[in-house]
Design an enzyme around this catalytic site. Structure first.
Site, PDB file in Angstrom:
ATOM      1  N   GLU A 165     -26.534  -4.776  12.690  1.00  0.00           N
ATOM      2  CA  GLU A 165     -27.226  -5.318  11.509  1.00  0.00           C
ATOM      3  C   GLU A 165     -27.560  -6.801  11.619  1.00  0.00           C
ATOM      4  O   GLU A 165     -27.204  -7.596  10.743  1.00  0.00           O
ATOM      5  CB  GLU A 165     -26.422  -5.031  10.240  1.00  0.00           C
ATOM      6  N   GLU A 369     -24.533   4.482  11.101  1.00  0.00           N
ATOM      7  CA  GLU A 369     -23.815   4.400   9.825  1.00  0.00           C
ATOM      8  C   GLU A 369     -24.603   5.137   8.755  1.00  0.00           C
ATOM      9  O   GLU A 369     -25.841   5.118   8.768  1.00  0.00           O
ATOM     10  CB  GLU A 369     -23.616   2.949   9.339  1.00  0.00           C
TER      11      GLU A 369
HETATM   12  C1  BG6 Z   1     -22.957  -2.018   6.831  1.00  0.00           C
HETATM   13  C2  BG6 Z   1     -22.027  -2.698   7.788  1.00  0.00           C
HETATM   14  O1  BG6 Z   1     -23.782  -2.989   6.287  1.00  0.00           O
HETATM   15  O2  BG6 Z   1     -22.450  -1.403   5.717  1.00  0.00           O
HETATM   16  C3  BG6 Z   1     -20.573  -2.332   7.656  1.00  0.00           C
HETATM   17  O3  BG6 Z   1     -22.449  -2.543   9.118  1.00  0.00           O
HETATM   18  C4  BG6 Z   1     -20.234  -2.166   6.194  1.00  0.00           C
HETATM   19  O4  BG6 Z   1     -19.810  -3.314   8.291  1.00  0.00           O
HETATM   20  C5  BG6 Z   1     -21.081  -1.036   5.638  1.00  0.00           C
HETATM   21  O5  BG6 Z   1     -18.888  -1.980   5.927  1.00  0.00           O
HETATM   22  C6  BG6 Z   1     -20.801  -0.718   4.196  1.00  0.00           C
HETATM   23  O6  BG6 Z   1     -20.956  -1.872   3.433  1.00  0.00           O
HETATM   24  P1  BG6 Z   1     -19.833  -2.432   2.490  1.00  0.00           P
HETATM   25  O7  BG6 Z   1     -20.361  -3.736   2.016  1.00  0.00           O
HETATM   26  O8  BG6 Z   1     -19.677  -1.435   1.419  1.00  0.00           O
HETATM   27  O9  BG6 Z   1     -18.619  -2.593   3.322  1.00  0.00           O
END
Ligand code: BG6
Length: 470
Positions: A165, A369
């Site tokens: 990201e 993800e």
């Molecule tokens: C992504 C990241 O933006 O989202 C992760 O790569 C992150 O590191 C995931 O944990 C979920 O976001 P958040 O802010 O709910 O942890």
């Protein structure tokens, strides 16, 4: 498009899940590890720091065994730069090398392909003190770190992800890294000069990977989400094109074609913010670097309208939209439900995004993800009933299969997250895992692992290669 027959998930499809080092490992300042920017930042009020996290550093055998039980074909984890190189460059921490060797071997023992993110939001603090990504020396440090990883782990790691990201480190730095750029005279100039160095570091790492490990595959891992116009007003279409260019295409156009996106470039020109640190030869390196696939993280789409004259900018996080004066403004999408943490849920948008990315770049896609953050409850008997997570993931897998039927070439799917971990800015209570980790925000309890309902469900999904989503 309606399909009479759905195509199957490809044979060898990489089903798995993801984590990142600073959010899952713990042992943040022990065992020879140097501090990263995540260790020195002040966590948002009411959320814990990353000292212990899910303590995977001490529980990796148990965690990998549980992933093996789910039938994972891959585990996406990141390597902590400052665990290998405590000062970001120079001295190597052998204990760190040993840890990742052990983790990789443990994965292979269960037939799980390690999928390594080289850098996930955790720049060594020592490098940040010397100007971080604004300093060209950080590009050389990243190449040194890459070389060390390829040399140490390349005999067993086939899939590499360069930078997690990068677009969110640029657009939502405060939320994901606790860094506020507003103190700079022309913040965008500073940010997009950093961004240039990061793009260059990525390009150099991709070239080095192909040179050192001819059989390995490497690609970028931005957060990609199609941006919808809030209406069919032509101005809103322009706003959607603007934000699509700024959050998505800037990163992929550079990774794949080695070119700066023209909409972003002219927006930067308007603010006297084009990167002046581009050196002779940089663009040749960008063009020479070729990813083998595109990896991306997907949580939800975004919706924007054209702001009116003088409408001020606002900031957001990875998914809650921001507004940029004269360029686009974030709008809620009334057609979409939201998670308990306010992120919109758009499975069809996942298919839209996959179709768009594939038709622009024609490279296989790996999802690194996708997931639902929620307040899970551990029951007395050790169960966790997370039907909402199953529903979210099922809907996204269904749309992924439709995208495959549309002709999109897919390599794998790694939801966030394999085990519960600390969210970037909303604490451990925002849980994502298939495996529950028994701790609270400030009470570490026993860190025992429990299988959630989604654990058993995902196991069936994998065993049936995505046919059984019941
Ligand atoms: C992504 C990241 O933006 O989202 C992760 O790569 C992150 O590191 C995931 O944990 C979920 O976001 P958040 O802010 O709910 O942890």
């Amino acid at each position: 498009m309606l399909h009479k027959t759905l195509k199957q998930f490809p044979k060898g499809f990489l089903w798995g899940a993801s984590t990142s080092a600073y959010q899952v490992e713990g042992a943040s300042l022990t065992n020879g590890k140097g501090p990263s920017v995540q260790d020195v930042k002040t966590p948002p009020a009411g959320t814990s720091g990353f000292e212990v996290a899910a303590d995977q550093y001490h529980h990796y055998k148990e965690d990998v065994a549980l992933m093996g039980e789910m039938g994972f074909r891959t585990y996406r984890f990141s390597i902590s730069w400052s665990r290998l190189l405590p000062e970001g460059t120079g001295r190597v921490n052998q204990e760190g090398v040993d840890y990742y060797n052990a983790l990789i071997d443990e994965c292979l023992k269960y037939g799980i392909q390690p999928l390594v993110t080289m850098y996930h939001f955790d720049l060594p603090a020592a490098l940040e003190e010397r100007g971080g990504w604004a300093n060209r020396a950080t590009v050389d440090a990243f190449v040194e770190f890459s070389e060390l990883m390829f040399r140490s782990f390349g005999d067993r790691v086939r899939y590499w992800l360069t930078i997690n990201e990068q677009n969110m480190m640029t657009l939502a730095a405060e939320a994901v890294m606790g860094i506020d750029f507003s103190k700079f005279d022309n913040p965008n100039k500073h940010v997009y000069e950093m961004n240039h160095n990061m793009l260059l570091a990525q390009a150099k790492a991709m070239c080095l990977c192909h040179q050192m490990l001819p059989d390995a595959k490497i690609g970028p891992a931005p957060n990609i989400a199609l941006v919808y116009p809030a209406s069919n007003k032509p101005e809103d279409i322009l706003a959607a094109q603007n934000f699509n260019a700024l959050r998505n295409w800037l990163y992929l156009d550079m990774a794949v074609y080695g070119i700066y996106n023209n909409l972003v470039w002219s927006w930067l020109e308007e603010q006297d913010a084009t990167p002046e640190n581009i050196q002779v030869g940089d663009m040749e390196i960008m063009r020479a670097a070729k990813p083998d696939f595109i990896a991306f993280n997907y949580y939800s789409t975004a919706t924007v309208a054209m702001p009116g004259p003088g409408e001020a900018g606002t900031s957001g996080d990875q998914q809650r939209g921001a507004t940029i004066e004269g360029f686009f403004k974030a709008m809620p999408n009334p057609n979409l439900p939201r998670t308990e943490f306010g992120w919109e849920i758009d499975p069809i948008g996942f298919r839209n995004t996959l179709r768009e990315v594939y038709s622009r770049y024609h490279l296989p896609i790996l999802i690194t993800e996708n997931g639902l953050g929620a307040y899970d409850k551990l029951e007395e008997d050790g169960s966790v009933h997370d039907q909402y997570r199953i529903d979210y993931l099922r809907a996204h897998i269904e749309q992924m299969r439709l995208a495959i039927s549309d002709g999109v070439q897919m390599l794998g799917y790694c939801p966030w997250s394999a085990v519960d971990l600390i969210s970037t800015h909303e604490g451990i209570v925002k849980r994502y895992g298939f495996i529950y980790v028994n701790r609270d925000e400030f009470d570490l309890k026993d860190l025992k692992r429990y299988r959630k309902d989604s654990f058993y469900w995902y196991k069936k999904v994998i065993a049936s290669n995505g046919e059984e989503l019941g």
